[in-house]
Structures are given as C-alpha cells and as structure tokens.
Enzyme design. Sequence first.
Site, short mmCIF file in Angstrom:
data_model
loop_
_atom_site.label_atom_id
_atom_site.label_comp_id
_atom_site.label_asym_id
_atom_site.label_seq_id
_atom_site.Cartn_x
_atom_site.Cartn_y
_atom_site.Cartn_z
N HIS A 1 0.99 -1.19 0.12
CA HIS A 1 -0.07 0.00 -0.06
C HIS A 1 0.86 1.25 -0.04
CE1 HIS A 1 -2.30 -3.16 2.66
NE2 HIS A 1 -3.04 -3.36 1.50
N HIS B 1 -6.99 -16.52 -4.40
CA HIS B 1 -7.19 -16.98 -2.82
C HIS B 1 -7.62 -18.49 -2.81
CE1 HIS B 1 -8.12 -12.62 -3.14
NE2 HIS B 1 -7.91 -12.44 -1.91
N LYS C 1 4.58 -13.85 -2.53
CA LYS C 1 3.46 -12.88 -2.26
C LYS C 1 3.67 -12.47 -0.77
CE LYS C 1 -1.32 -12.27 -2.53
NZ LYS C 1 -2.74 -12.84 -2.54
N1 MSP Z 1 -10.38 -1.88 -2.20
C1 MSP Z 1 -9.67 -2.08 -3.42
C2 MSP Z 1 -9.31 -1.11 -4.24
C3 MSP Z 1 -10.78 -0.05 -4.71
S1 MSP Z 1 -10.11 1.40 -5.34
C4 MSP Z 1 -11.52 1.89 -5.65
C5 MSP Z 1 -8.31 -2.88 -3.11
N2 MSP Z 1 -7.69 -2.66 -1.98
S2 MSP Z 1 -6.32 -3.23 -1.60
O1 MSP Z 1 -6.13 -3.04 -0.14
O2 MSP Z 1 -6.15 -4.73 -1.89
O3 MSP Z 1 -5.30 -2.54 -2.19
C6 MSP Z 1 -4.68 -2.78 -3.40
C7 MSP Z 1 -3.68 -1.97 -3.78
O4 MSP Z 1 -2.68 -1.67 -2.88
C8 MSP Z 1 -2.82 -2.36 -5.14
O5 MSP Z 1 -3.69 -2.17 -6.51
C9 MSP Z 1 -1.87 -1.72 -4.94
O6 MSP Z 1 -2.05 -0.18 -5.28
C10 MSP Z 1 -1.25 -1.69 -3.54
N3 MSP Z 1 -0.80 -2.91 -3.24
C11 MSP Z 1 -1.05 -3.93 -2.29
N4 MSP Z 1 0.01 -4.81 -2.42
C12 MSP Z 1 0.70 -4.53 -3.35
C13 MSP Z 1 2.04 -5.30 -3.79
N5 MSP Z 1 2.47 -6.37 -3.20
N6 MSP Z 1 2.84 -4.46 -4.79
C14 MSP Z 1 2.25 -3.49 -5.21
N7 MSP Z 1 1.22 -2.73 -4.81
C15 MSP Z 1 0.47 -3.42 -4.01
O7 MSP Z 1 -7.96 -3.69 -4.04
#
Ligand code: MSP
Length: 490
Positions: free
Chosen positions: A23, A156, A305
């Site tokens: 994030h 998942h 991951k």
């Molecule tokens: N809630 C949805 C997004 C809704 S937007 C209208 C979601 N949330 S999430 O918490 O799973 O966040 C996903 C996002 O977090 C990814 O698209 C990226 O921006 C970031 N990342 C989370 N883990 C990541 C990595 N391991 N690597 C790069 N970015 C990552 O999906």
Amino acid sequence: MKTNKFYITTPIYYVNDRPHIGHAYTTVAADVVARYWRKQIGEKNVFFLTGTDEHGKKIADAAEAKGTTPQAFADEVAQDFADVWQTLNISHNKFIRTTDDEHKRRVRIAFERLKAAKTPKGNDAIYEGEYSGRYCTGCEKFITDKEIENGRCPLHPNKELEEIKEKNYFFRLTDYLDTIRKKIESDELRILPAKRKAEVLGLLKQDLQDFSVSRESVKWGIPLPFDENQVSYVWVEALMNYITGVGFGEDEAQFEKFWPADAHFMAQEIAKFHAIYWPALLMALGIELPKAEFIHGFFTIDGQKMSKSIGNVIDPRDVVARYGTDATRYLLLSQFSFGSEADVQAERFDDLYQADLGNKLGNLVMRVTTLLEKHNGGAVAAVDVPAAWRVDADAIAALYRDYNIDHVLRAVFKNVEQLNKQLDDAKPWAGVKEEATKSAAIAVLSQAVIALREIADYIEPFMPATAKKLREQLAEPLKKGDPLFPRLEK
Ligand code: MSP
C-alpha cells in the site's frame, strides 16, 4: 481541457488488512507526483485523494471473526492507515472513508442517475436480473468458470468460493465496450505504461459480461435508493470514491474544478475494475473519463507474495524506524521500475541506503560544505555551472507527464554521481591547500554547491525533509551540518 489543476488518486485500501509496504508503494508514488504538481501549479490547484474501502462481505466477515462490529473494526484500521501515511509524510488533501456519510449520500445520488441512464444503444443502463454464480470474498467479485482453478479462485486458493443465487441489479457493460476500447486505443483514456495498455486491450477482447451492481444477501453496504433491500456492490461504490471525494452531487464547484482525475494509480490486479468497469460507469453517469490510469506492478517479497500466512508482511513503520521517513520513501521507489513486477529484497535496503543516500548524496554535501567552510569562510563563489552538470528540467517534466517517477529519481541520482566524479577528477581538497590552485578549487566546490541547490528542488517530491535540510546546509555562509543520512546501527 483543464490544465491548471491536477487531481491524483490511490486505490482506497481494504480495512481487513493492516497497512504494508505494498500500500505504501502506491501511496508514496502518488504523493511524489502530487508534490511535484503543487510546485508547478500551486498548492490550491492540486488534489490528492486516498482512503479506505470499508464495506462488503470481506470486511463484515473480518469484523465478525474479531468479535466486533464492522464499523468499530473499520474505525480502528482506517486510523492505522491514516497514522502510517503521517509517518511516511504523505500529503493527501483528503482521506476518504466509504463509511463517511458524505460518501454514502453521494453514492446514492450516483445510483439514482445510473438508474435513469440509457446506454448508447438506447437500453436501460441498469436492469434487474438474477445472479447465480460463485463469489470470491477475497476479491469481492464473481469468478467465472474460466478463472476458476481447482474449484477455487487462483488469488485466494485457501478460501472456499460462495455459491450465490440472488436477485441483483445489473449494469449493461456490454453496450459500452466498443467505445471504451476506442478511447483506450486512441489514448483519450491513457493506460500507462504501454505494456498495461496492451493488457487492458487484451481483456477487452475477452468475453466480458454485464456485471451486477448490487447485492441482496450482504447487509454491510450502502442501500440502493431505488431498492432498500439491496446494497451497492462494494466495488461500484468504491470506484465512486474518486468522484464523491471531490464533491460529486453536492459540491459542484469542487467537482467542476478537479474532475476529471488526471491520474488513478494502482497495481495490475485491479486494472479491470479501473480501466473497464469504471469508464463504463462514468459514461452512464454522463461524466468525463479520467485522463490517465497508471498501473504499476505487484511486487513480491523475496520471491513470495506478501501474506499474513507466510509471515513476510513488511510494516512501513518498521522500515521508517530503521531508515527514517525520507530514506524509506527512496528505498520503496528506487528498487525497481514503476510499471513492472518485481521482487523486493529487504536485505538490500541497508546497502542501498549506504551506497545511494549515505555515500553518493550525504558525503558529497558533507565534503563541499566542510571544505568551503574551512577554506573559504563558508562563501560560495559566483560561478557558472556547466550545462552538463545540471538536471534537464524539460526531460524531468516529460518523465512526470508519463508518470515515470523511478526514471526521475535515476536522472537526479545520475547527476549526483556526475558531481562526485567531477570532484574526484578535480580534487579540490588538494587544490585548496596551495595558493596557486586554491581559487580553481573553490570554483569547483562552488559549482557543486550551486548544482546541489538545484538538485534539492528535484529531490523534494521524493524526500521533502532532506530537501529542506539540503537547502539549509547549502545556504551561505555554509556550515558543515549533521550528516543527512547517518550511519545505520548494526
Ligand atoms: N479496495 C480495493 C481497491 C478499491 S479502489 C476503488 C483494493 N484494496 S487493497 O487494499 O487490496 O489494495 C490494493 C492496492 O494496494 C494495489 O492495487 C496496489 O496499489 C497496492 N498494493 C497492495 N499490495 C501490493 C504489492 N505487493 N505490490 C504493489 N502494490 C500493492 O484492492
């Protein structure tokens, strides 16, 4: 076209997870771009939105597992995200939560509008139907037969899919697909980098179906204004945060000023929602599409991951505790090319910190300030700096327009390296000791100071506090200050 404003977003993060460096990566990247634009067009004209995604089955389940209410659960984790962003010096203008009353009201306004909308083919954009299918709560989406692997969602594999059969409202996505494809092909909606654009166009060639925009069996959500027994499908109201966060439906002046978004940032696992579903919903709402979506890679940690079960989740606060805020921002963004998948090797952080920040930048500043303080009373000579020593502002601007931020960082650090080399060749530390060579040595050191003052400007979006310290240390009369990047404890 509005050019005097800049609006950038990150995904809103699910509150079932604690903030981690995945994030942080997206959020720091967006922060860099927001800071850059504030310098170009002024603070008031930039809007940077981030926040949390708090509704849906996944959050309700997580709260139940903790023996608490979804709201109390969301309150705690949303605060955690806000705290981490503060630790990382994130300069968002708004932290939106999908449980905010304002968001809920505006989503309902959007749904009213969707319900009344006709597609380009003259059909109702929303229609009633029955859904039967298998749902992955982890992804918060229905999984098609093609996607299923061994009876499970490939992302998942530890979770059972849910068999669902319920009344839903559907969105007639299929009537919009041609237009979306054209807009992406022509770059009216820029999908960046090029590789991701090709991937999205590939998705558009697959057999995409209308999708359901509501859920009947889920209670933790925003009730539809035209059917209070249904709540909005969590992805639909989550995407809507990008408009509700800048006033949609209520604050027309703000909405008019900032929409369309200049850039949505995200990783590729949610590209389909952003590059296909979202533009279609916007078209149905009669709202302009965002100008660009930058889709970066998903990174792994030491080849795996990041996940709670593997136990390799890195908390950004731990990284900040060791390296400091600015260095953490640097380490996150400099590891790999912004658009690509990559592996993070946390054990390389120490070396990178020492090599790039401590040795290249920190020592350079220490060297020139110490020498000029000792041998020239801290004064900087009025000298010209050769063009080759300077960062090319136009090249940097072009990189920002394409969101190539790791290239910006590389260009700036290449410059730092050049300055180091220049000094290594000219050896002013020897020159200052002889009357005959002293003024040439002072001139070279002064050139380095002037070049470094410029570098401070380029570094600022990435490392704001370091830029400030740099400027203080390079202001006359120069005084040797504390090291910018102190040695790490063993
Ligand atoms: N809630 C949805 C997004 C809704 S937007 C209208 C979601 N949330 S999430 O918490 O799973 O966040 C996903 C996002 O977090 C990814 O698209 C990226 O921006 C970031 N990342 C989370 N883990 C990541 C990595 N391991 N690597 C790069 N970015 C990552 O999906």
